[in-house]
Design a protein around this motif. Structure first.
Motif, mmCIF file in Angstrom:
data_model
loop_
_atom_site.group_PDB
_atom_site.id
_atom_site.type_symbol
_atom_site.label_atom_id
_atom_site.label_comp_id
_atom_site.label_asym_id
_atom_site.label_seq_id
_atom_site.Cartn_x
_atom_site.Cartn_y
_atom_site.Cartn_z
ATOM 1 N N PHE A 19 3.609 5.796 4.605
ATOM 2 C CA PHE A 19 2.704 5.343 3.555
ATOM 3 C C PHE A 19 3.474 4.852 2.338
ATOM 4 C CE2 PHE A 19 -0.421 5.872 0.108
ATOM 5 C CZ PHE A 19 -1.392 5.023 0.614
ATOM 6 N N LEU A 23 2.883 1.303 0.725
ATOM 7 C CA LEU A 23 2.535 1.140 -0.687
ATOM 8 C C LEU A 23 3.539 0.230 -1.396
ATOM 9 C CD1 LEU A 23 0.548 1.923 -2.888
ATOM 10 C CD2 LEU A 23 1.958 3.931 -3.345
ATOM 11 N N TRP A 26 2.755 -3.319 -0.385
ATOM 12 C CA TRP A 26 1.540 -3.802 -1.027
ATOM 13 C C TRP A 26 1.797 -4.098 -2.507
ATOM 14 C CZ3 TRP A 26 -1.743 -2.616 -4.988
ATOM 15 C CH2 TRP A 26 -2.971 -3.288 -4.974
ATOM 16 N N PHE A 63 -7.534 2.515 -8.854
ATOM 17 C CA PHE A 63 -6.270 2.664 -8.139
ATOM 18 C C PHE A 63 -6.365 3.670 -6.984
ATOM 19 C CE2 PHE A 63 -1.778 3.866 -7.574
ATOM 20 C CZ PHE A 63 -1.289 2.611 -7.235
ATOM 21 N N PRO A 64 -7.023 4.837 -7.152
ATOM 22 C CA PRO A 64 -7.190 5.720 -5.986
ATOM 23 C C PRO A 64 -7.966 5.056 -4.843
ATOM 24 C CG PRO A 64 -7.577 6.949 -7.975
ATOM 25 C CD PRO A 64 -7.456 5.501 -8.379
ATOM 26 N N LEU A 67 -5.590 3.067 -2.882
ATOM 27 C CA LEU A 67 -4.807 3.936 -1.999
ATOM 28 C C LEU A 67 -5.609 4.317 -0.756
ATOM 29 C CD1 LEU A 67 -3.089 6.314 -4.573
ATOM 30 C CD2 LEU A 67 -2.107 4.340 -3.408
ATOM 31 N N TYR A 68 -6.873 4.664 -0.929
ATOM 32 C CA TYR A 68 -7.727 4.990 0.219
ATOM 33 C C TYR A 68 -7.858 3.795 1.147
ATOM 34 C CZ TYR A 68 -9.254 9.220 -2.225
ATOM 35 O OH TYR A 68 -9.297 10.421 -2.865
ATOM 36 N N TYR A 69 -8.040 2.636 0.573
ATOM 37 C CA TYR A 69 -8.158 1.414 1.377
ATOM 38 C C TYR A 69 -6.901 1.203 2.213
ATOM 39 C CZ TYR A 69 -8.369 -3.540 2.501
ATOM 40 O OH TYR A 69 -8.348 -4.734 3.167
ATOM 41 N N LEU A 70 -5.737 1.298 1.587
ATOM 42 C CA LEU A 70 -4.481 1.111 2.327
ATOM 43 C C LEU A 70 -4.345 2.130 3.447
ATOM 44 C CD1 LEU A 70 -1.972 0.388 -0.571
ATOM 45 C CD2 LEU A 70 -2.849 -1.232 1.109
ATOM 46 N N TRP A 71 -4.711 3.380 3.168
ATOM 47 C CA TRP A 71 -4.574 4.430 4.175
ATOM 48 C C TRP A 71 -5.509 4.186 5.353
ATOM 49 C CZ3 TRP A 71 -1.228 7.963 5.477
ATOM 50 C CH2 TRP A 71 -1.597 8.945 6.399
#
Length: 162
Positions: A19, A23, A26, A63-64, A67-71
């Motif tokens: 991750f 990140l 991204w 921003f969180p 992060l959820y979207y990327l995960w």
């Protein structure tokens, strides 16, 4: 004459390492948008201090969600899971074959690899913009196997794509 097949030791990458790489990738590709938002909020907060609250909402709410979207979209992709599960990897002229502990196999053909980046500890095979397979360099039996793979298998395979 068939090329030598390189077989690695059992290996895996931690989910946090994966991750972190996702990140960084991204952020590297989208830093301008983030900088634009910060500059815009700073300029607006000079005229109206209430825009400081908007900035805090971006930091703590938006921003969180990024992060959820990327995960959930990229880190849980089946090709990404192959990086974090324990496997033994076979590298040959056909591609990357992962043999998992439960006797499943997955093959990533060289035609799917769009870019390869080598760091001091990993080889990163990009399958799309944010989907990649990470192979630790220390999983190779010897430095000679790593060099043989890079020069005799990977380089010709990627040159044949072009």
């Amino acid at each position: 004459m068939a090329e030598k097949t390189i077989v690695t030791q059992p290996c895996k990458v931690s989910p946090m390492h994966y991750f972190g790489r996702l990140l960084r990738t991204w952020l590297y590709r989208n830093w301008a948008w983030l900088a634009l938002i910060v500059v815009l909020l700073v300029m607006l907060s000079v005229h109206n201090p209430l825009f400081i609250y908007v900035g805090l909402m971006v930091v703590f709410l938006v921003f969180p969600l990024i992060l959820y979207y990327l995960w959930f979209v990229y880190a849980l992709h089946p090709d990404c899971r192959a990086s974090i599960l324990t496997k033994q990897v076979e590298l040959d002229e056909r591609g990357i074959t992962c043999r998992f502990e439960d006797d499943r196999t997955e093959t990533i053909a060289w035609s799917r690899v769009i870019d390869v980046q080598r760091s001091s500890s990993d080889l990163v095979f990009y399958l799309s913009k944010y989907v990649f397979f990470i192979l630790p360099c220390d999983s190779f039996e010897s430095p000679d196997d790593l060099e043989h793979f890079l020069k005799k298998i990977l380089e010709p395979a990627l040159n044949n794509q072009k």
